[in-house]
Design a protein around this motif. Structure first.
Motif, PDB file in Angstrom:
ATOM      1  N   THR A 143      42.126  35.534  28.201  1.00 39.54           N
ATOM      2  CA  THR A 143      43.314  36.088  28.870  1.00 39.54           C
ATOM      3  C   THR A 143      43.204  37.604  29.009  1.00 39.54           C
ATOM      4  O   THR A 143      43.579  38.162  30.036  1.00 39.54           O
ATOM      5  CB  THR A 143      44.586  35.741  28.078  1.00 39.54           C
ATOM      6  OG1 THR A 143      44.393  36.180  26.729  1.00 39.54           O
ATOM      7  CG2 THR A 143      44.840  34.239  28.089  1.00 39.54           C
TER       8      THR A 143
ATOM      9  N   ALA B 298      43.212  39.607  32.504  1.00 38.77           N
ATOM     10  CA  ALA B 298      44.273  40.589  32.738  1.00 38.77           C
ATOM     11  C   ALA B 298      43.686  41.956  33.064  1.00 38.77           C
ATOM     12  O   ALA B 298      44.112  42.634  34.000  1.00 38.77           O
ATOM     13  CB  ALA B 298      45.186  40.683  31.519  1.00 38.77           C
TER      14      ALA B 298
ATOM     15  N   GLU C 222      42.700  42.081  36.489  1.00 36.92           N
ATOM     16  CA  GLU C 222      43.768  41.639  37.394  1.00 36.92           C
ATOM     17  C   GLU C 222      43.399  40.339  38.112  1.00 36.92           C
ATOM     18  O   GLU C 222      43.529  40.215  39.327  1.00 36.92           O
ATOM     19  CB  GLU C 222      44.096  42.748  38.408  1.00 36.92           C
ATOM     20  CG  GLU C 222      44.692  43.962  37.711  1.00 36.92           C
ATOM     21  CD  GLU C 222      44.896  45.135  38.668  1.00 36.92           C
ATOM     22  OE1 GLU C 222      44.401  45.052  39.807  1.00 36.92           O
ATOM     23  OE2 GLU C 222      45.544  46.105  38.261  1.00 36.92           O
ATOM     24  N   ILE C 223      42.924  39.381  37.329  1.00 38.30           N
ATOM     25  CA  ILE C 223      42.570  38.088  37.907  1.00 38.30           C
ATOM     26  C   ILE C 223      43.666  37.082  37.576  1.00 38.30           C
ATOM     27  O   ILE C 223      44.067  36.939  36.422  1.00 38.30           O
ATOM     28  CB  ILE C 223      41.215  37.598  37.360  1.00 38.30           C
ATOM     29  CG1 ILE C 223      40.113  38.568  37.783  1.00 38.30           C
ATOM     30  CG2 ILE C 223      40.899  36.187  37.842  1.00 38.30           C
ATOM     31  CD1 ILE C 223      38.792  38.332  37.098  1.00 38.30           C
ATOM     32  N   GLU C 224      44.156  36.412  38.632  1.00 38.01           N
ATOM     33  CA  GLU C 224      45.121  35.326  38.440  1.00 38.01           C
ATOM     34  C   GLU C 224      44.333  34.032  38.236  1.00 38.01           C
ATOM     35  O   GLU C 224      43.156  33.944  38.608  1.00 38.01           O
ATOM     36  CB  GLU C 224      45.998  35.186  39.687  1.00 38.01           C
ATOM     37  CG  GLU C 224      46.840  36.404  39.995  1.00 38.01           C
ATOM     38  CD  GLU C 224      48.020  36.547  39.024  1.00 38.01           C
ATOM     39  OE1 GLU C 224      48.633  35.514  38.705  1.00 38.01           O
ATOM     40  OE2 GLU C 224      48.291  37.683  38.577  1.00 38.01           O
ATOM     41  N   ILE C 225      44.992  33.033  37.689  1.00 36.19           N
ATOM     42  CA  ILE C 225      44.313  31.748  37.532  1.00 36.19           C
ATOM     43  C   ILE C 225      43.944  31.199  38.912  1.00 36.19           C
ATOM     44  O   ILE C 225      44.819  31.041  39.776  1.00 36.19           O
ATOM     45  CB  ILE C 225      45.211  30.759  36.773  1.00 36.19           C
ATOM     46  CG1 ILE C 225      45.294  31.208  35.314  1.00 36.19           C
ATOM     47  CG2 ILE C 225      44.653  29.342  36.857  1.00 36.19           C
ATOM     48  CD1 ILE C 225      46.196  30.382  34.467  1.00 36.19           C
TER      49      ILE C 225
ATOM     50  N   GLN D 117      43.305  29.103  42.140  1.00 35.40           N
ATOM     51  CA  GLN D 117      43.899  27.863  42.645  1.00 35.40           C
ATOM     52  C   GLN D 117      42.975  27.139  43.605  1.00 35.40           C
ATOM     53  O   GLN D 117      43.197  25.983  43.934  1.00 35.40           O
ATOM     54  CB  GLN D 117      45.232  28.176  43.359  1.00 35.40           C
ATOM     55  CG  GLN D 117      46.257  28.892  42.496  1.00 35.40           C
ATOM     56  CD  GLN D 117      46.685  28.066  41.283  1.00 35.40           C
ATOM     57  OE1 GLN D 117      46.816  26.840  41.381  1.00 35.40           O
ATOM     58  NE2 GLN D 117      46.877  28.717  40.143  1.00 35.40           N
TER      59      GLN D 117
ATOM     60  N   GLU E  77      38.771  31.066  45.324  1.00 32.93           N
ATOM     61  CA  GLU E  77      39.374  32.029  44.387  1.00 32.93           C
ATOM     62  C   GLU E  77      38.575  32.106  43.086  1.00 32.93           C
ATOM     63  O   GLU E  77      38.435  33.180  42.503  1.00 32.93           O
ATOM     64  CB  GLU E  77      40.815  31.630  44.075  1.00 32.93           C
ATOM     65  CG  GLU E  77      41.799  32.036  45.158  1.00 32.93           C
ATOM     66  CD  GLU E  77      43.237  31.638  44.828  1.00 32.93           C
ATOM     67  OE1 GLU E  77      43.990  31.364  45.775  1.00 32.93           O
ATOM     68  OE2 GLU E  77      43.584  31.584  43.615  1.00 32.93           O
TER      69      GLU E  77
ATOM     70  N   ALA F 132      36.890  35.386  41.697  1.00 33.15           N
ATOM     71  CA  ALA F 132      37.114  35.877  40.333  1.00 33.15           C
ATOM     72  C   ALA F 132      35.781  36.160  39.656  1.00 33.15           C
ATOM     73  O   ALA F 132      35.615  37.184  38.981  1.00 33.15           O
ATOM     74  CB  ALA F 132      37.904  34.843  39.537  1.00 33.15           C
TER      75      ALA F 132
END
Lengths: 289, 318, 427
Positions: free
Chosen positions: C162, C166, C169-172, C174, C178, C182
């Motif tokens: 995590t 963070a 600035e990587i979101e999970i 989808q 993506e 990442a």
């Protein structure tokens, strides 16, 4: 003048000898240091906590000394029991196996009889057999005898698979004992067994000690047969116990390495004590007479 | 006594000899005794050997003629089909044989030479001699799982000590995933093999050195022989029984090598480090080709016998 | 003199050891007392898991005096030694009463040779069908017949750091795109995106399975695993091309091929790698090891397919055909899979196949449970393919990674192996 020359020559030679010894010593020091370096991970890992290992890696200095690993390996890992089992098997099986091999090696070396060479070769062929191939038939045999899942089930296969090497070594060594020694005893009316027991065996102490070390090591570390024959927890030997620290999804390396150190200690101790006999030089004089 | 072999030829001659030598009753008894003695000595060994090595191995010979998964009732007799497959059709078996040969050359030559050197060095009176001996022998006492773990860590591409040391000494460009590349994997395991196996020949040679009478060396010294000549003319020949054992065992072990390969590379990557014995194990216990695995085991046995027995025989001939 | 002394000394030591140990250890297997039922249970759980299972077995003996369950554990390097041992025991005529196995081909090895008892009567008697997760029963069924009781349904996904996500600035992710974006970001930031351990093949297989799920989609992929469709096809080529690209771009820790899956976690724990492909079992390990749980979480790898499926596989306990105490074994199994026991001994497996038995205070486990209810599942290939065909699968995978095979050659070679297998099966 001649006197001084000789004197100078002698000191020069002595100095050269010492220099040579020092060189050998220094080379050995360097060599052994390199040789033992791989053990550093075992020692480090056995002394640190799991979190320390996960965060800081194998080769960093431990953050703190955790001697508890040894205690936990002994108690929780059940090492106390496994240790007792391995000790029992090793200390009884090894002398028994070597005795059986020595008995067989004696006639092969010192008595001429029909088929001596074929019998020797027959024993030697056992060296070439990969043990895996015998596992299932051995298992079936043990079940028929009713020894399955008991420590005695280990003895016959251990002895059988140890025989070829031991007979090879012992026959070679007995062979070097001069025939006159044996025939002199025969003339004195000694039976073959007496010759074997009172003359040949005592002369063979270094090689017996060597075999003892080697066979004890094999027995102590044997995994496959023990794995197949033994099921109960309380019968496990040390190598089986080490498997215990390897879980299906993760291994407890701190306990595992503590276990390794505990496991090799008796064998190293044995080696250090038996070494005296290996190099006792007993034969050197005795054989010459 | 001297004519033992002739006597043993058959009982038919006994009456003749009995006529010449009296008393007639004792002779067969003494002879029987003489004939029986060696076998009595060997009896325990023969019984155990026959029951727990020969019998299981012979029953595996029968298995090697089958196609069978080891459990089901579905056994098919294929004759020598498994052997044919191994010899002519199995690319992995070919890789394995090549690896066995490489392994044999390296692990017979290097540990034997190194062990001999160390034994001679440590046979002298040196400070810390016992410590050196124990230290060099120490890798040999490790249980297999431990060796596998220690060296997998040493060779680890991210945190392994080997790569770290290379970096410290400025050879970082040679850092590698040692066990993970087909070019280096076998060599990396061989290094471990040498480390683990050198103590054993050293131990045997140390024992062998004890049998060399001191007078031999003294005589050489009086003759003014140097270190090398003494070593060559006295030490090496006297160690002959040990050479036989060390080399023969090294060869046989090399044909059978299983443990280190299995625990360090699992035969990979892409089967590049398979040996005959690991391939046998995969077949017997992972693929459940009991027949094929048994046949491989027999191939291993025959190869090591072909290599080692003639050598042992020629060297120990009296 | 010294000689005989030392020999005697040694014998004394040996004798002493024998004397103390004889009574306890040396005898033949303990004969069960007349009224005691002794059930032998072979399994592969070790360490803390094994100890916890032992607690459960002990509790059962307390609740049911007269029944003793003897645990015969073979933990250690994966399934090989365990299967080796159980098969030797069965082949040698000394089968344990109960034994643990996986699903699919690994369980079928026993079913196919008639060593496992069909359990349909017990399912009916105890009403197990209503208690168990349907996906778990599906995963162990062989031709619609149940030979075991599922005791775990393990599911897998991408565990990630995590803090590393963070910081960059990587979101999970989808979508597959993506995820690759990442990975690009992470690599640029000096963090290796993924750590794998290729030693036994199966850790890398998880990634290959996932790529195949992306390129072929659920339906085609299932047909390919059933060997009903060819493997020499563009989807497989693309799968191997993905693998090759991930390796070549160093999105996977370099040199990972001979690394054991255990060791592959080290760069992840230390923050040098951002993700590992692991299952629900990693949760308890992180907690046990004493790491900060806030740093570790997981997500289902996006496949851009409908339904989104994750890799999952069961553990089951089978009853041996040869067992003379099948009823007693079934009685124990019934006790063990009740929600009460499954919740109490949840960490034995770290997942459960019993409905409504996930402990409420276990956040990781709850999250996995949610995923399992919402998403579909697919089996890991090594539980579908026979182990010999699997050996080929691993060899091709290795070949792609080392560069010895191109993706096209890899696909062709897989099909060749599959075809050989089809023929052998047809024979």
């Amino acid at each position: 003048m001649s006197v001084t020359t000789i004197g100078a020559g002698r000191t020069a030679r002595r100095r050269r000898l010492n220099g040579w010894d020092a060189l050998v010593f220094a080379a050995l020091c360097g060599f052994v240091l390199l040789w033992l370096a791989p053990f550093v991970s075992v020692v480090f890992t056995s002394l640190r906590s799991r979190a320390d290992l996960a965060m800081n890696g194998v080769y960093s200095l431990p953050q703190g000394i955790v001697l508890e690993n040894f205690v936990r390996a002994w108690d929780v890992g059940g090492f106390g029991t496994y240790f007792g089992n391995s000790l029992l098997v090793t200390l009884t099986k090894v002398p028994l196996g070597i005795a059986v091999a020595a008995l067989a090696a004696y006639p092969l070396a010192k008595l001429r009889f029909r088929f001596d060479t074929p019998v020797f070769i027959f024993f030697l062929i056992g060296l070439a057999i990969p043990i895996h191939v015998a596992l299932v038939p051995l298992f079936t045999t043990m079940r028929q005898i009713g020894w399955l899942n008991s420590l005695p089930s280990l003895y016959p296969p251990y002895i059988a698979f140890g025989l070829p090497f031991q007979i090879l070594v012992l026959r070679g060594f007995f062979d070097q004992i001069p025939d006159e020694v044996v025939s002199a005893a025969r003339v004195d009316g000694a039976s073959e067994f007496e010759i074997f027991w009172r003359i040949v065996l005592p002369l063979s102490l270094p090689v017996l000690a060597t075999l003892f070390i080697i066979d004890a090591l094999h027995t102590w570390n044997e995994l496959l047969i023990a794995l197949v024959m033994l099921s109960s927890e309380r019968l496990r030997t040390v190598p089986l116990g080490l498997l215990n620290f390897q879980g299906q999804y993760s291994s407890d390396f701190t306990l595992f390495n503590a276990g390794i150190l505990i496991a090799i200690l008796p064998i190293l101790l044995l080696y250090i004590t038996m070494q005296r006999y290996v190099v006792s030089g007993l034969t050197a004089g005795a054989l010459k007479e | 006594m001297l004519h033992g072999r002739e006597h043993a030829a058959g009982p038919a001659r006994v009456p003749e000899r009995a006529a010449v030598r009296a008393p007639a009753r004792v002779l067969p008894l003494a002879k029987a005794r003489r004939v029986a003695t060696p076998w009595l000595f060997m009896l325990p060994a023969l019984l155990i050997y026959l029951g727990f090595l020969v019998y299981p191995v012979v029953s595996s010979l029968a298995l090697s003629l089958l196609r069978w998964d080891g459990l089901s009732a579905d056994r098919a007799f294929v004759g020598l089909g498994n052997y044919q497959e191994i010899l002519f059709n199995d690319p992995v078996a070919r890789i394995a044989l090549r690896n066995n040969i490489v392994w044999m050359v390296a692990t017979v030559l290097i540990p034997t030479a190194l062990g001999l050197l160390l034994a001679v060095a440590l046979n002298q009176k040196l400070p810390g001699r016992n410590f050196f001996r124990s230290a060099i022998y120490a890798p040999g006492v490790l249980p297999l799982v431990a060796v596998g773990l220690i060296w997998s860590w040493l060779y680890n591409p991210t945190f392994g000590l080997v790569n770290q040391v290379l970096e410290w000494v400025g050879l970082g460009r040679f850092a590698s995933g040692w066990l993970g590349s087909p070019e280096t994997a076998l060599g990396a395991v061989i290094v471990t093999g040498i480390w683990q196996r050198t103590g054993f020949p050293m131990l045997l040679y140390l024992a062998g050195l004890q049998a060399i009478p001191n007078e031999q060396y003294e005589a050489a010294r009086i003759d003014g022989a140097g270190r090398w000549e003494t070593f060559r003319a006295i030490t090496l020949p006297w160690l002959r029984p040990m050479h036989v054992i060390v080399v023969a065992l090294g060869v046989i072990e090399a044909v059978k090598v299983f443990d280190l390969i299995y625990s360090m590379t699992n035969g990979g990557p892409a089967w590049s480090t398979q040996t005959l014995a690991t391939w046998m194990y995969f077949n017997m216990f992972q693929y459940f080709n009991i027949g094929y695995g048994s046949a491989l085991a027999w191939v291993i046995a025959v190869i090591s016998i072909a290599f080692a027995i003639p050598y042992i025989r020629s060297m120990v001939r009296r | 003199m010294a000689r005989s002394l030392s020999r005697r000394g040694m014998l004394q030591v040996a004798g002493g050891a024998a004397g103390t140990a004889l009574a306890g250890r040396f005898g033949a297997p303990t004969a069960a007392a007349q009224e005691t039922t002794e059930l032998r249970f072979a399994h592969f759980l070790g360490g803390t898991q094994g100890n916890l299972l032992q607690d459960a077995l002990d509790e059962y003996s307390q609740v049911n005096p007269g029944v003793v369950i003897v645990s015969e554990s073979t933990p250690g390097s994966g399934w090989v030694q365990y299967l080796d041992k159980v098969r030797t025991a069965i082949a040698g005529g000394a089968a344990p009463d109960m034994f643990m196995s996986w699903g699919g081909s690994l369980g079928e090895a026993f079913v196919g040779s008639d060593q496992a008892l069909p359990l349909a009567p017990y399912y009916e008697q105890y009403g197990w069908t209503e208690m168990l997760v349907p996906a778990a029963m599906d995963a162990i069924a062989v031709d619609g017949e149940l030979y075991g009781v599922p005791v775990a349904l393990q599911s897998m996904g991408l565990w990630y750091r995590t803090d590393v996500f963070a910081a960059n600035e990587i979101e999970i992710p989808q979508t597959f795109a993506e995820l690759e974006a990442a990975a690009t970001t992470l690599k640029a930031a000096g963090v290796t995106p993924l750590s794998l351990g290729g030693k036994f093949g199966w850790n890398v297989m998880r990634l290959v399975d996932y790529f195949l799920e992306v390129t072929a989609g659920p339906e085609l992929k299932d047909q390919m695993l059933a060997l009903e469709e060819s493997w020499d096809r563009p989807e497989v080529v693309e799968t191997y091309a993905h693998l090759k690209r991930w390796v070549d771009d160093e999105w996977i820790v370099p040199g990972f091929l001979a690394v054991s899956p255990d060791d592959a976690r080290v760069p992840f724990y230390q923050g040098q790698a951002a993700m590992v492909f692991e299952g629900n079992w990693l949760g308890p390990i992180i907690i046990d090891t004493g790491l900060d749980t806030a740093l570790f979480d997981f997500f289902p790898p996006p496949t851009d397919r409908d339904p989104l499926r994750i890799s999952a596989f069961p553990h089951q306990i089978l009853i041996a055909q040869a067992s003379e105490q099948a009823d007693a074994a079934a009685e124990f199994l019934n006790w063990f899979i009740q929600p009460e026991q499954q919740t109490k001994y949840f960490d034995v497996e770290g997942s459960t196949a019993t409905l409504g038995a996930v402990p409420e205070d276990d956040a990781y486990a709850q999250h996995w449970q949610e995923l399992l209810t919402e998403l579909g599942t697919y089996p890991p290939t090594d539980q579908v393919f026979d182990s010999e065909l699997m050996g080929q699968f691993f060899a091709v995978q290795d070949g792609i990674i080392t560069g010895d095979l191109t993706p096209e050659e890899g696909a062709a070679q897989m099909e060749q192996a599959a075809e050989a297998w089809r023929q052998q099966q047809g024979r």
